[in-house]
Scaffold this motif. Sequence first.
Motif, mmCIF file in Angstrom:
data_model
loop_
_atom_site.group_PDB
_atom_site.id
_atom_site.type_symbol
_atom_site.label_atom_id
_atom_site.label_comp_id
_atom_site.label_asym_id
_atom_site.label_seq_id
_atom_site.Cartn_x
_atom_site.Cartn_y
_atom_site.Cartn_z
ATOM 1 N N ARG A 1 -10.290 7.553 4.913
ATOM 2 C CA ARG A 1 -8.897 8.034 4.864
ATOM 3 C C ARG A 1 -8.396 8.301 6.279
ATOM 4 O O ARG A 1 -9.168 8.718 7.142
ATOM 5 C CB ARG A 1 -8.798 9.347 4.063
ATOM 6 C CG ARG A 1 -8.915 9.173 2.575
ATOM 7 C CD ARG A 1 -8.624 10.475 1.822
ATOM 8 N NE ARG A 1 -9.417 11.576 2.321
ATOM 9 C CZ ARG A 1 -8.899 12.702 2.814
ATOM 10 N NH1 ARG A 1 -7.597 12.890 2.861
ATOM 11 N NH2 ARG A 1 -9.697 13.660 3.270
ATOM 12 N N ASP B 1 -5.812 -0.792 4.236
ATOM 13 C CA ASP B 1 -4.377 -0.740 3.928
ATOM 14 C C ASP B 1 -3.530 -1.085 5.152
ATOM 15 O O ASP B 1 -2.486 -1.716 5.029
ATOM 16 C CB ASP B 1 -3.982 0.663 3.444
ATOM 17 C CG ASP B 1 -4.343 0.889 1.983
ATOM 18 O OD1 ASP B 1 -4.716 -0.077 1.296
ATOM 19 O OD2 ASP B 1 -4.236 2.040 1.538
ATOM 20 N N ILE B 2 -3.971 -0.604 6.313
ATOM 21 C CA ILE B 2 -3.137 -0.814 7.503
ATOM 22 C C ILE B 2 -3.631 -1.994 8.345
ATOM 23 O O ILE B 2 -3.115 -2.242 9.431
ATOM 24 C CB ILE B 2 -3.005 0.477 8.358
ATOM 25 C CG1 ILE B 2 -4.370 1.011 8.794
ATOM 26 C CG2 ILE B 2 -2.209 1.536 7.621
ATOM 27 C CD1 ILE B 2 -4.282 2.085 9.875
ATOM 28 N N GLU C 1 -0.733 10.155 5.265
ATOM 29 C CA GLU C 1 -2.119 9.835 4.921
ATOM 30 C C GLU C 1 -2.190 8.441 4.312
ATOM 31 O O GLU C 1 -1.399 8.085 3.442
ATOM 32 C CB GLU C 1 -2.633 10.861 3.891
ATOM 33 C CG GLU C 1 -4.028 10.537 3.390
ATOM 34 C CD GLU C 1 -4.530 11.544 2.345
ATOM 35 O OE1 GLU C 1 -3.987 12.659 2.254
ATOM 36 O OE2 GLU C 1 -5.458 11.184 1.619
ATOM 37 N N CYS C 2 -3.156 7.660 4.805
ATOM 38 C CA CYS C 2 -3.468 6.358 4.203
ATOM 39 C C CYS C 2 -4.844 6.497 3.579
ATOM 40 O O CYS C 2 -5.721 7.154 4.142
ATOM 41 C CB CYS C 2 -3.582 5.265 5.267
ATOM 42 S SG CYS C 2 -2.044 4.825 6.006
ATOM 43 N N SER C 3 -5.047 5.828 2.455
ATOM 44 C CA SER C 3 -6.337 6.034 1.773
ATOM 45 C C SER C 3 -7.439 5.127 2.286
ATOM 46 O O SER C 3 -8.606 5.338 1.958
ATOM 47 C CB SER C 3 -6.173 5.892 0.273
ATOM 48 O OG SER C 3 -5.589 4.661 -0.017
ATOM 49 N N PHE D 1 0.849 -1.192 0.000
ATOM 50 C CA PHE D 1 0.000 0.000 0.000
ATOM 51 C C PHE D 1 0.879 1.234 0.000
ATOM 52 O O PHE D 1 2.064 1.169 0.336
ATOM 53 C CB PHE D 1 -0.953 0.003 1.204
ATOM 54 C CG PHE D 1 -0.289 0.273 2.528
ATOM 55 C CD1 PHE D 1 0.412 -0.719 3.195
ATOM 56 C CD2 PHE D 1 -0.373 1.522 3.117
ATOM 57 C CE1 PHE D 1 1.021 -0.464 4.420
ATOM 58 C CE2 PHE D 1 0.228 1.790 4.344
ATOM 59 C CZ PHE D 1 0.923 0.792 4.990
ATOM 60 N N GLU D 2 0.265 2.348 -0.397
ATOM 61 C CA GLU D 2 1.000 3.607 -0.471
ATOM 62 C C GLU D 2 0.543 4.545 0.629
ATOM 63 O O GLU D 2 -0.627 4.505 1.028
ATOM 64 C CB GLU D 2 0.698 4.311 -1.802
ATOM 65 C CG GLU D 2 1.471 3.742 -2.957
ATOM 66 C CD GLU D 2 1.231 4.523 -4.248
ATOM 67 O OE1 GLU D 2 0.358 5.430 -4.262
ATOM 68 O OE2 GLU D 2 1.897 4.208 -5.233
ATOM 69 N N ILE D 3 1.455 5.381 1.099
ATOM 70 C CA ILE D 3 1.045 6.487 1.956
ATOM 71 C C ILE D 3 1.449 7.789 1.268
ATOM 72 O O ILE D 3 2.363 7.789 0.438
ATOM 73 C CB ILE D 3 1.635 6.423 3.382
ATOM 74 C CG1 ILE D 3 3.165 6.514 3.367
ATOM 75 C CG2 ILE D 3 1.185 5.163 4.099
ATOM 76 C CD1 ILE D 3 3.758 6.737 4.751
ATOM 77 N N ALA E 1 0.691 5.746 14.114
ATOM 78 C CA ALA E 1 -0.447 5.050 13.501
ATOM 79 C C ALA E 1 -1.297 4.417 14.598
ATOM 80 O O ALA E 1 -0.785 4.102 15.682
ATOM 81 C CB ALA E 1 0.056 3.995 12.525
#
Length: 161
Positions: free
Chosen positions: A131, A149-150, A143-145, A8-10, A110
């Motif tokens: 988000r 993701d986490i 920011e995580c979408s 995943f992207e941040i 987080a």
Amino acid sequence: MHKQKFSFEIINYDSIDELTGSDFNLMQSSIASRQKAYAPYSNFLVGAAVLLENGEVVLGNNQENASYPAGICAERVAITHAGAIHPDVKIKAVAISVSSKNHSVNTPAAPCGICRQSLMEYEQKQDAPIRILMMGETGRVIECSSVSDILPLAFNSSFLG
Ligand code: THU
């Protein structure tokens, strides 16, 4: 047998000033809520601000207890607060900010594992991503979408039948 990879992207922002107007305001709400945290045992203050689809912002902060495990994290206070007062309004984003009375926190933190699970419940309930914006007392914002993701391989209601 086959292997599976999750990634995943941040998004990194150098500071809160790089956020869009509504994200900036949401993070400011989280910071304001953090000042009211009840954290006499850890001295670690956490604020959470939940942005609803209708534009309303619902706040939470950590609430500790002399019986330590009875304390509740800011994210769960905020998200359950939102779920309690607006059960049918979708949640767009959560801004989380942390600080300590003992040392300076210059990096984002987080959400803990239990909070990820709690946030995930609401993401699945509304079938739309939430988000997550995170920051320390100063410094960069990440920011995580989505919550998924986490929290890969999350437990969810589908297992319950
Ligand atoms: N805390 C939160 O509010 N959110 C988290 O995701 C991690 C930890 C709180 C719980 C406790 O009051 C303090 O931070 C130290 O763990």
